[in-house]
Write an enzyme that holds these catalytic residues in place. Structure first.
Site, mmCIF file in Angstrom:
data_model
loop_
_atom_site.group_PDB
_atom_site.id
_atom_site.type_symbol
_atom_site.label_atom_id
_atom_site.label_comp_id
_atom_site.label_asym_id
_atom_site.label_seq_id
_atom_site.Cartn_x
_atom_site.Cartn_y
_atom_site.Cartn_z
ATOM 1 C CB SER A 196 0.416 -7.985 -11.328
ATOM 2 O OG SER A 196 0.130 -8.055 -9.940
ATOM 3 C CE LYS A 197 -4.328 -3.207 -14.576
ATOM 4 N NZ LYS A 197 -5.119 -4.202 -15.306
ATOM 5 N NE ARG A 198 -1.031 -10.030 -6.932
ATOM 6 C CZ ARG A 198 0.145 -10.272 -6.389
ATOM 7 N NH1 ARG A 198 0.378 -9.962 -5.139
ATOM 8 N NH2 ARG A 198 1.091 -10.857 -7.094
#
Ligand code: GLU
Ligand code: ZN
Length: 492
Positions: free
Chosen positions: A254-256
């Protein structure tokens, strides 16, 4: 059997790594089996739909060089391939199930459904979901509702007994008790919009899809889809749910973890062949060891057997490494074209390029090619040529194991060796030897001499090889910068 597979994205966001991994697996599987790769746009969720996502889908596939055999723009025998253009088809199939008693009209208002939900929560009922209120309306009740102008949804009658099993090529048989399948899901909404389940199943059937390769998050939909195929009396395609894509920490990517949108990778200067090669290795391998594959290789050699069961890790560092490899293999003239926009947006060269700019870029390519991981690296690597921001912090000149005093000497003696050597046409190797000898004299490592010289010339610790930098900068400017650094060390 003629293989027919599809990539069926919903244009509700930018194409990301997981999505194009699905597209690539389908595409390569089709090609390797002499089959067809179909693109279908699943745009039934109008609230989350965006034009930008649709454009991003086309431009991303185009950038990767993935052409679809049937789909939007190119058409094909089973079109249209955009679901919002197929609403009549979905309605007719939903009505067909109603006629056969396999689906039914539901006239419940949103308020009633909300009330049911609330009560289930309050009474901590084991049974969650629609209460099948309309499952057995009589013909006259239905007529009455319709007469009142109430628009029904169409719900699928899920059996309450027994279980449903579907077979997945990777995961084997997956079974679910029918009573655990969401009770009587909506197939067609009251405004005539199909839900994902109906549209997806109807289209896969009408488009003669033989294999469904899609993300593992769709596994829970499998049993319902199988029930739908059975209700229609259609042959069930082969399923192959793809391993999850994770970050290094074992969490879903994910964007994390960093950028996941392909557009961002493209903007940073990843080459399409690097993305294609690396992303295809996320959850697939040919023989466990071959790493480099061209698109043409994969079009011939991709196999479903090579898809892994276990979740796959997307490693940003590994992608950087692949990208660096592909940059070094790329043609200089192609790279010149690719790096120009980065230099332009940094304001280093003009847009459009002048002839001088073009000549300079052509000279920049060979040295930067050896150092770039991504094309945008060209900016920090060549900044010293376009703007002169001397490093004023002495500490940055001082290499490990050296000190300020020795660094000052390394600079002044080293500059003399370097400039005199270059002016008298001495071989680079011989100059290097002398600089190395100087480091021995000072009892420091070679870098103790080279680092301050490089920092003085390129204003940075990350830079091109020394002699390449000097060639690009010119001897006079080099000398000026060296003298400036010498002065810095002479002060106080
Ligand atoms: N539209 C669905 C998605 O965006 C397709 C799922 C499927 O391939 O069946 O993932
Ligand atoms: Zn109802």
């Amino acid at each position: 059997m003629d293989v027919r597979v599809r990539y069926a994205p919903s244009p509700t966001g930018l194409q990301h790594i997981g999505g194009i991994r699905t597209a690539l697996f389908n595409y390569f599987f089709a090609k390797a089996n002499g089959g067809k790769f179909i693109l279908r746009v699943e745009d039934t969720d109008r609230e989350r739909y965006s034009d930008e996502s649709l454009e991003d889908l086309y431009s991303t596939l185009d950038w990767l060089g993935i052409k679809w055999d049937e789909g939007p723009v190119v058409g094909g025998p089973y079109g249209p391939y955009i679901q919002s253009e197929r609403f009549d088809i979905y309605r007719s199939y939903a009505e067909k199930l109603v006629e056969e008693g396999k689906a039914y009209y539901c006239f419940c208002t949103p308020e009633r459904l909300e009330e049911v939900r609330k009560q289930q929560v309050e009474s901590k009922s084991e049974y969650q979901g629609y209460d099948r209120h309309c499952a057995h309306l009589s013909d006259s009740e239905i007529k009455e509702y319709l007469r009142q102008g109430i628009k029904p949804v169409i719900r699928f009658r899920v059996p309450t007994e027994g279980k449903t099993t579907f077979h997945d090529i990777l995961m084997g048989d997956i079974s679910r008790r029918n009573r655990d399948i969401s009770p009587d899901p909506i197939l067609l909404k009251s405004d005539g919009f199909p839900t994902y389940h109906l549209a997806n199943v109807v289209d896969d059937h009408l488009m003669h899809i033989t294999h469904i390769m899609r993300a593992q998050e769709w596994i829970p939909s499998g049993p319902l889809h199988v029930l739908l195929y059975e209700a229609f009396g259609w042959e069930i395609p082969q399923y192959c749910h793809l391993p999850m894509v994770m970050g290094k920490d074992g969490q879903k990517l994910s964007k994390r973890h960093g950028s996941t949108a392909v557009r961002d990778f493209r903007a940073k200067g990843y080459l399409p062949e690097a993305i294609m090669n690396y992303v295809t290795l996320v959850g697939w391998s040919l023989d466990g060891s071959t790493e480099f594959f061209s698109k043409e290789d994969l079009e011939k050699r991709f196999t479903m057997e090579g898809i892994h069961k276990a979740p796959a890790v997307f490693d940003y560092k590994k992608l950087d490494w692949f990208n660096g490899q592909y940059i070094r293999q790329a043609d200089d003239s192609r790279l010149a074209k690719l790096i120009a926009p980065y230099l332009q947006s940094a304001g280093y060269v003009s847009d459009p390029l002048t002839d001088d700019d073009a000549r300079l870029i052509a000279r920049i390519v060979p040295p930067v090619k050896e150092r770039m991981k991504v094309l945008s690296d060209v900016v920090p690597l060549t900044a010293f040529l376009f703007e002169d921001k001397p490093v004023e912090d002495k500490g940055i000149y001082v290499a490990k194991g050296s000190d300020e005093e020795k660094t000052g000497i390394a600079l002044s003696k080293g500059a003399a060796i370097l400039i005199d050597g270059l002016r008298s046409g001495e071989e680079e190797a011989s100059i290097e030897e002398k600089l190395a000898a100087l480091s021995q004299e000072l009892e420091i490592k070679v870098n103790g001499v080279f680092q301050p010289i490089r920092v003085a010339i390129t204003n940075s610790t990350v830079s091109l090889p020394l002699f390449d930098s000097i060639r690009l900068l010119g001897i006079d400017e080099t000398e000026k910068r060296l003298n400036r650094a010498i002065k810095l060390f002479e002060e106080n």
